[in-house]
Motif scaffolding. Structure first.
Motif, PDB file in Angstrom:
ATOM      1  N   ARG A 264       0.839  -1.208   0.000  1.00  0.00           N
ATOM      2  CA  ARG A 264       0.000   0.000   0.000  1.00  0.00           C
ATOM      3  C   ARG A 264       0.866   1.248   0.000  1.00  0.00           C
ATOM      4  NH1 ARG A 264      -2.131   1.074   5.705  1.00  0.00           N
ATOM      5  NH2 ARG A 264       0.082   1.606   5.832  1.00  0.00           N
ATOM      6  N   TRP A 265       1.869   1.253   0.874  1.00  0.00           N
ATOM      7  CA  TRP A 265       2.740   2.424   0.940  1.00  0.00           C
ATOM      8  C   TRP A 265       3.454   2.644  -0.382  1.00  0.00           C
ATOM      9  CZ3 TRP A 265       8.046   2.770   0.316  1.00  0.00           C
ATOM     10  CH2 TRP A 265       8.602   4.007   0.623  1.00  0.00           C
ATOM     11  N   GLN A 266       3.901   1.554  -0.990  1.00  0.00           N
ATOM     12  CA  GLN A 266       4.660   1.686  -2.234  1.00  0.00           C
ATOM     13  C   GLN A 266       3.787   2.188  -3.372  1.00  0.00           C
ATOM     14  OE1 GLN A 266       5.732  -2.297  -1.990  1.00  0.00           O
ATOM     15  NE2 GLN A 266       7.128  -1.894  -0.308  1.00  0.00           N
ATOM     16  N   ALA A 267       2.535   1.727  -3.412  1.00  0.00           N
ATOM     17  CA  ALA A 267       1.629   2.221  -4.446  1.00  0.00           C
ATOM     18  C   ALA A 267       1.510   3.740  -4.359  1.00  0.00           C
ATOM     19  CB  ALA A 267       0.265   1.558  -4.301  1.00  0.00           C
ATOM     20  N   GLY A 268       1.398   4.252  -3.113  1.00  0.00           N
ATOM     21  CA  GLY A 268       1.337   5.698  -2.941  1.00  0.00           C
ATOM     22  C   GLY A 268       2.674   6.372  -3.177  1.00  0.00           C
ATOM     23  N   ALA A 269       3.755   5.679  -2.764  1.00  0.00           N
ATOM     24  CA  ALA A 269       5.078   6.291  -2.867  1.00  0.00           C
ATOM     25  C   ALA A 269       5.567   6.392  -4.297  1.00  0.00           C
ATOM     26  CB  ALA A 269       6.078   5.493  -2.034  1.00  0.00           C
ATOM     27  N   ILE A 270       5.051   5.529  -5.167  1.00  0.00           N
ATOM     28  CA  ILE A 270       5.435   5.610  -6.581  1.00  0.00           C
ATOM     29  C   ILE A 270       4.588   6.645  -7.306  1.00  0.00           C
ATOM     30  CG2 ILE A 270       5.476   4.351  -8.763  1.00  0.00           C
ATOM     31  CD1 ILE A 270       6.143   1.848  -7.126  1.00  0.00           C
ATOM     32  N   ALA A 271       3.286   6.508  -7.171  1.00  0.00           N
ATOM     33  CA  ALA A 271       2.387   7.427  -7.871  1.00  0.00           C
ATOM     34  C   ALA A 271       2.442   8.821  -7.251  1.00  0.00           C
ATOM     35  CB  ALA A 271       0.961   6.889  -7.843  1.00  0.00           C
ATOM     36  N   GLY A 272       2.507   8.884  -5.904  1.00  0.00           N
ATOM     37  CA  GLY A 272       2.435  10.164  -5.221  1.00  0.00           C
ATOM     38  C   GLY A 272       3.565  11.117  -5.548  1.00  0.00           C
ATOM     39  N   PRO A 273       4.849  10.746  -5.326  1.00  0.00           N
ATOM     40  CA  PRO A 273       5.931  11.680  -5.613  1.00  0.00           C
ATOM     41  C   PRO A 273       6.021  12.084  -7.081  1.00  0.00           C
ATOM     42  CG  PRO A 273       6.704   9.945  -4.169  1.00  0.00           C
ATOM     43  CD  PRO A 273       5.337   9.541  -4.621  1.00  0.00           C
ATOM     44  N   ALA A 274       5.805  11.104  -7.977  1.00  0.00           N
ATOM     45  CA  ALA A 274       5.871  11.453  -9.400  1.00  0.00           C
ATOM     46  C   ALA A 274       4.806  12.494  -9.741  1.00  0.00           C
ATOM     47  CB  ALA A 274       5.693  10.198 -10.249  1.00  0.00           C
ATOM     48  N   LEU A 275       3.588  12.272  -9.244  1.00  0.00           N
ATOM     49  CA  LEU A 275       2.505  13.219  -9.496  1.00  0.00           C
ATOM     50  C   LEU A 275       2.753  14.539  -8.774  1.00  0.00           C
ATOM     51  CD1 LEU A 275      -0.272  13.839 -10.695  1.00  0.00           C
ATOM     52  CD2 LEU A 275      -1.301  12.774  -8.671  1.00  0.00           C
ATOM     53  N   ALA A 276       3.221  14.442  -7.506  1.00  0.00           N
ATOM     54  CA  ALA A 276       3.462  15.657  -6.731  1.00  0.00           C
ATOM     55  C   ALA A 276       4.555  16.510  -7.362  1.00  0.00           C
ATOM     56  CB  ALA A 276       3.848  15.301  -5.298  1.00  0.00           C
ATOM     57  N   GLY A 277       5.606  15.847  -7.876  1.00  0.00           N
ATOM     58  CA  GLY A 277       6.664  16.598  -8.531  1.00  0.00           C
ATOM     59  C   GLY A 277       6.143  17.405  -9.706  1.00  0.00           C
TER      60      GLY A 277
END
Length: 443
Positions: free
Chosen positions: A156-169
């Motif tokens: 779960r964390w990794q799903a967010g950690a991959i999509a989240g930072p890329a999108l946030a950047g």
């Protein structure tokens, strides 16, 4: 071949067996996707306002004291009150702090001091919340499913950690801080709604009120268990010496690769995700201490390699390998904690766990920022990575029981498994559904 591939697939048993586990899994994903926007926007905003690596690294120092104080108190609180209430109230508080960031970003001239103030407040609330979250897992998931649950939580964390930072950047680069902070506020609002649906999780019978004596009892227990002490010490050392996230913006500048900033934040999660997607073996693993040691050493080597190379794609590759190493270590730590710690102390020990895997990154931010200010970003990477490997080696020699830990023979793990089986059998005989009532084994 098909059977071998199926054996590597994640074990979904905890997802199927526990409604509360499903709720927490979804809530955690939403919270992370929202908060990662602020996680990237906040240090970048400090960089924009000051242009100083040290000013960004100081954020870790600002967070340190609240994290220590409220982490220890939050552990005692989790043993004394309904853990669901703690989670709901702290999620609401984190949402309010995100709103402060949003208001500050909307000002014609955003101020620096609210950023540090919010960072300290987030550390305090996270310190209060994390022990309640971590100590909840052993209540809602059977003992023999704890390793699988740890792998699913990591997924779960990794799903967010991959999509989240890329999108946030991309959001921060092209839309600015305001939309990023707005997403964070929305994420916490949704999280509060989901957390309110959790089954109440009252404390064990005759639970003590939070006190310094209770906190000291938890610390004495941890100190008396070399296996636990080893997990804390190795994680603390690895994060202190080799946690470089705060200087990613400066490394991107040195490599003339500002476009890759979001990918740097996401790369570690990619490596972790590969481990999680092939985590079927975790449920059959019994030597979790070896995972802790080799995972932490691999993390340090990969961080050092990321500092040695000047090619951005190799940097991303080594960051991904570091994430894989950290995942191995994290699975080992989480499983050992949940397999061996008695429920009456679970919150207080979770508070110590929060310190072990949070203080390291906070101090690591200061170390990385100061080193980068003196020598540049790349030396800050490789010197820290090598120091990480050396410290893991020394701690392994000092605490050999961690390496020899085996869930099939460890006295504490066997006792917890026996208590958990008896408890769940009694609950099933009573006709209860979710396992999260008053009569959890206390010893």
């Amino acid at each position: 071949m098909r059977r071998r591939l199926a054996a590597l697939a994640p074990d979904l048993t905890p997802w199927r067996s526990s409604r509360d586990f499903r709720l927490l899994w979804i809530q955690g994903l939403i919270t992370y996707l929202g908060s990662v926007m602020a996680l990237i926007a906040l240090p970048l905003q400090i960089k924009e306002l000051t242009g100083s690596p040290l000013a960004v690294g100081v954020m870790g120092a600002v967070e340190l004291v609240p994290l220590v104080v409220f982490g220890l108190y939050g552990g005692a609180l989790a043993d004394a009150v309904d853990r669901r209430k703690v989670i709901v109230l702290t999620e609401a508080g984190l949402g309010l702090l995100a709103a402060v960031l949003l208001v500050n970003a909307l000002l014609p001239q955003p101020q620096l001091w609210p950023l540090y103030l919010v960072a300290a407040g987030v550390a305090a609330l996270a310190g209060l919340q994390r022990p309640a979250l971590d100590s909840l897992l052993a209540r809602i998931v059977p003992h023999d499913q704890l390793a699988a649950a740890a792998a699913l939580n990591a997924l779960r964390w990794q799903a967010g950690a991959i999509a989240g930072p890329a999108l946030a950047g991309l959001v921060v680069a092209y839309a600015g801080n305001v939309p990023a902070y707005a997403v964070t506020v929305t994420g916490f609002a949704l999280s509060v709604v989901l957390c309110r649906r959790l089954t109440p999780v009252p404390p064990v019978e005759h639970a003590e009120k939070p006190s310094l004596r209770g906190i000291a009892e938890g610390a004495r227990y941890a100190w008396s268990k070399p296996v636990l002490l080893g997990t804390y010490a190795i994680d603390l050392a690895a994060m202190f010496f080799a946690f470089p996230n705060t200087i990613f913006p400066f490394l991107a500048d040195e490599l003339d690769a500002d476009w890759a900033l979001g990918l740097m934040y996401a790369a570690g999660a990619v490596g972790s995700l590969v481990v999680s997607l092939t985590s079927g073996w975790v449920s059959r693993t019994r030597r979790h201490g070896l995972l802790v040691v080799f995972g932490a050493a691999g993390w340090g080597l990969a961080i050092a390699a990321a500092g040695w190379t000047s090619h951005i794609w190799l940097v991303l590759l080594f960051l991904a390998l570091a994430g894989a190493g950290d995942m191995f270590s994290g699975l080992g730590r989480s499983t050992i904690w949940n397999q061996t710690i008695p429920d009456r102390l679970r919150g207080r020990l979770a508070g110590i766990e929060v310190l072990s895997y949070s203080i390291g990154p906070q101090l690591g931010q200061v170390r990385a920022g100061a080193t980068a200010g003196w020598t540049g970003a790349r030396p800050a990477f490789w010197t820290g990575g090598l120091a990480c490997v050396a410290s893991v080696g020394l701690l392994t020699l000092a605490l050999p029981k961690l390496v020899s830990y085996d869930a099939r023979t460890d006295d504490d793990a066997l006792l917890r498994a026996s208590q958990d089986s008896a408890y769940r059998a009694a609950r099933a005989a009573d006709g209860d559904g979710e396992v999260s009532g008053h009569n959890t084994p206390a010893s």
